[in-house]
Write an enzyme that holds these catalytic residues in place. Sequence first.
Site, PDB file in Angstrom:
ATOM      1  N   LYS A 134       0.840  -1.217   0.000  1.00  0.00           N
ATOM      2  CA  LYS A 134       0.000   0.000   0.000  1.00  0.00           C
ATOM      3  C   LYS A 134       0.865   1.253   0.000  1.00  0.00           C
ATOM      4  O   LYS A 134       0.614   2.186  -0.762  1.00  0.00           O
ATOM      5  CB  LYS A 134      -0.895  -0.012   1.249  1.00  0.00           C
ATOM      6  CG  LYS A 134      -1.522   1.325   1.592  1.00  0.00           C
ATOM      7  CD  LYS A 134      -2.443   1.235   2.783  1.00  0.00           C
ATOM      8  CE  LYS A 134      -1.855   1.658   4.103  1.00  0.00           C
ATOM      9  NZ  LYS A 134      -1.543   3.087   4.246  1.00  0.00           N
ATOM     10  N   ASN A 135       1.866   1.277   0.891  1.00  0.00           N
ATOM     11  CA  ASN A 135       2.615   2.517   1.074  1.00  0.00           C
ATOM     12  C   ASN A 135       3.659   2.761  -0.012  1.00  0.00           C
ATOM     13  O   ASN A 135       4.349   3.781   0.010  1.00  0.00           O
ATOM     14  CB  ASN A 135       3.234   2.568   2.473  1.00  0.00           C
ATOM     15  CG  ASN A 135       2.149   2.733   3.530  1.00  0.00           C
ATOM     16  OD1 ASN A 135       1.017   3.109   3.211  1.00  0.00           O
ATOM     17  ND2 ASN A 135       2.472   2.432   4.774  1.00  0.00           N
ATOM     18  N   ARG A 138      -4.241  10.990   3.732  1.00  0.00           N
ATOM     19  CA  ARG A 138      -3.129  11.912   3.949  1.00  0.00           C
ATOM     20  C   ARG A 138      -2.225  12.029   2.730  1.00  0.00           C
ATOM     21  O   ARG A 138      -1.179  12.648   2.783  1.00  0.00           O
ATOM     22  CB  ARG A 138      -2.329  11.456   5.170  1.00  0.00           C
ATOM     23  CG  ARG A 138      -3.223  11.097   6.348  1.00  0.00           C
ATOM     24  CD  ARG A 138      -2.427  10.827   7.569  1.00  0.00           C
ATOM     25  NE  ARG A 138      -1.767  12.049   7.978  1.00  0.00           N
ATOM     26  CZ  ARG A 138      -2.370  13.044   8.597  1.00  0.00           C
ATOM     27  NH1 ARG A 138      -3.647  12.960   8.887  1.00  0.00           N
ATOM     28  NH2 ARG A 138      -1.713  14.128   8.922  1.00  0.00           N
ATOM     29  N   ASP A 143      -4.958  12.407  12.925  1.00  0.00           N
ATOM     30  CA  ASP A 143      -5.910  11.306  13.025  1.00  0.00           C
ATOM     31  C   ASP A 143      -5.717  10.590  14.349  1.00  0.00           C
ATOM     32  O   ASP A 143      -5.119  11.135  15.267  1.00  0.00           O
ATOM     33  CB  ASP A 143      -5.804  10.374  11.817  1.00  0.00           C
ATOM     34  CG  ASP A 143      -4.442   9.723  11.741  1.00  0.00           C
ATOM     35  OD1 ASP A 143      -3.683   9.806  12.727  1.00  0.00           O
ATOM     36  OD2 ASP A 143      -4.143   9.133  10.711  1.00  0.00           O
ATOM     37  N   ASP A 165       4.019  -0.103  12.354  1.00  0.00           N
ATOM     38  CA  ASP A 165       2.782  -0.761  11.895  1.00  0.00           C
ATOM     39  C   ASP A 165       2.755  -2.255  12.238  1.00  0.00           C
ATOM     40  O   ASP A 165       1.764  -2.925  11.972  1.00  0.00           O
ATOM     41  CB  ASP A 165       2.634  -0.589  10.383  1.00  0.00           C
ATOM     42  CG  ASP A 165       2.525   0.867  10.005  1.00  0.00           C
ATOM     43  OD1 ASP A 165       1.419   1.362   9.835  1.00  0.00           O
ATOM     44  OD2 ASP A 165       3.579   1.530   9.918  1.00  0.00           O
TER      45      ASP A 165
END
Length: 433
Positions: free
Chosen positions: A21-22, A92, A116, A305
């Site tokens: 994803k990142n 973001r 957040d 994470d």
Amino acid sequence: MKFIVRGGKKLSGSVPIRGAKNAATKMMIASLLTSDPVTLENFPFIGDTAITRELCETFGSFLESDKAEHRLTLHTPRISNHRALDLSRRNRLPILALGALLAREGRAVVPIVDGDKIGPRPVNLHIKALRALGAEIVEHPDRVEASAPHGLSAAHIQFPFPSVGATENVIMAAVLAKGRSVIENAATEPEIIDLIKMLQKMGAVIGLGANRTIYIDGVDRLGGVTHHMLPDRNEAVSFAVLGVATQGDVTLEGVSQHDLITFLNTLRKIGGGFEVDGNNIRFFAERPFRAVEIETDTHPGFMTDWQQPTVVLLTQAKGPSVIHETIYEDRFGYADDLNKMGATITPLTKCLGELPCRFSNKEFHHSAVIHGPTPLSGTTLRVRDLRSGMAHIIAALVADGESIIEGIEEIDRGYEDLEGRLRALGADIRRVD
Ligand code: EPU
């Protein structure tokens, strides 16, 4: 939307791990740097890439996706609009488009998303670095307006700590700037290195030096590329912990041992077993689980994470485990939820570790002590953010009885077809509106 989960089953079988994803979202933004088509392979179709898709379309990109093949092509022959304030959903990511759009178009307006549930998440390092490259930036409460009327020029940037997003923003700005830029104390996460590999194939000149230094020699133009992105190491850790914590036997397909070295060492200390076979890694419970001490850190340290899934595993380990979170100031909100299920997790403001920490002597609950083992039982939980939502799911699958997990849109931001892949491992999970 919610998941209904019935726990207590050992999960077993094989699960394919999708692209990171990142990396995917940043690569989509990097495609704005060229007027040629960019094809991303191993692409994850998740909430965050859908939001980034809308962002790119706003700027003028045409996108073509092949979900079955996990491939996305982006083509932005010209930037038709430099403002992205009317997005239907926000994350973001738009701040990361500043660097790329300044480099290609000389101007950009992007929304600012407030802090957040894991901390305020300021963007001061992005702004300061882009100003050093020659951008004129005006910050409004809801947006950032940036322009570079005379183009961007090289700068020497030294970050006070290695910010992932700020490093990526500078790289995407500096690839088309005049001269050689230097970033000191840069983040060097595997997703950033993969972004650099993609940009290099597009024609960029980016070098990696010792001690977190990145050199960027600006070029006049970048061309199209086909890039197969790296696997998602956060997704890999989530499924690995699931296999171990449920006393199951789960093989991850298409992962990179290289990017998981620190996690694998920690898992082994806890009592998890693994066998590496090329790009597949099999995970299982090897010994009774033991408490450990963990400090989260920038790469190659233990990733922030990874702490949420790992904490669920540590609720099943004997003795007191200690976690010191040095990246985000507010990432233990989910401890209350796990405690409701029977865990004994105590968040503390003290630094329980040795790493230098930006949160020392501040009132942030950024350390935690976990006393285990404690049986978990099903309950109703509300997802706070992506990674702690995954911790809820793992806890629910370990727990006895039924759990209801509400607000799963947050989890959909980062995991493609999660319930399909969990069911294939034998999990009892269903999605209801
Ligand atoms: N920070 C500042 N000023 C800045 C930028 C960051 O103070 O200008 C602070 C942040 O508030 C945070 C710390 O620096 O406390 C680290 O932030 P960083 O910039 O390194 O992280 P990021 O780019 O915002 C990415 C990932 C996160 C991941 C972190 C750390 C993306 C989209 N997000 O965030 O992933 O935890 O790096 O590796 O790439 C997630 O996937 O759910 C996620 C949160």
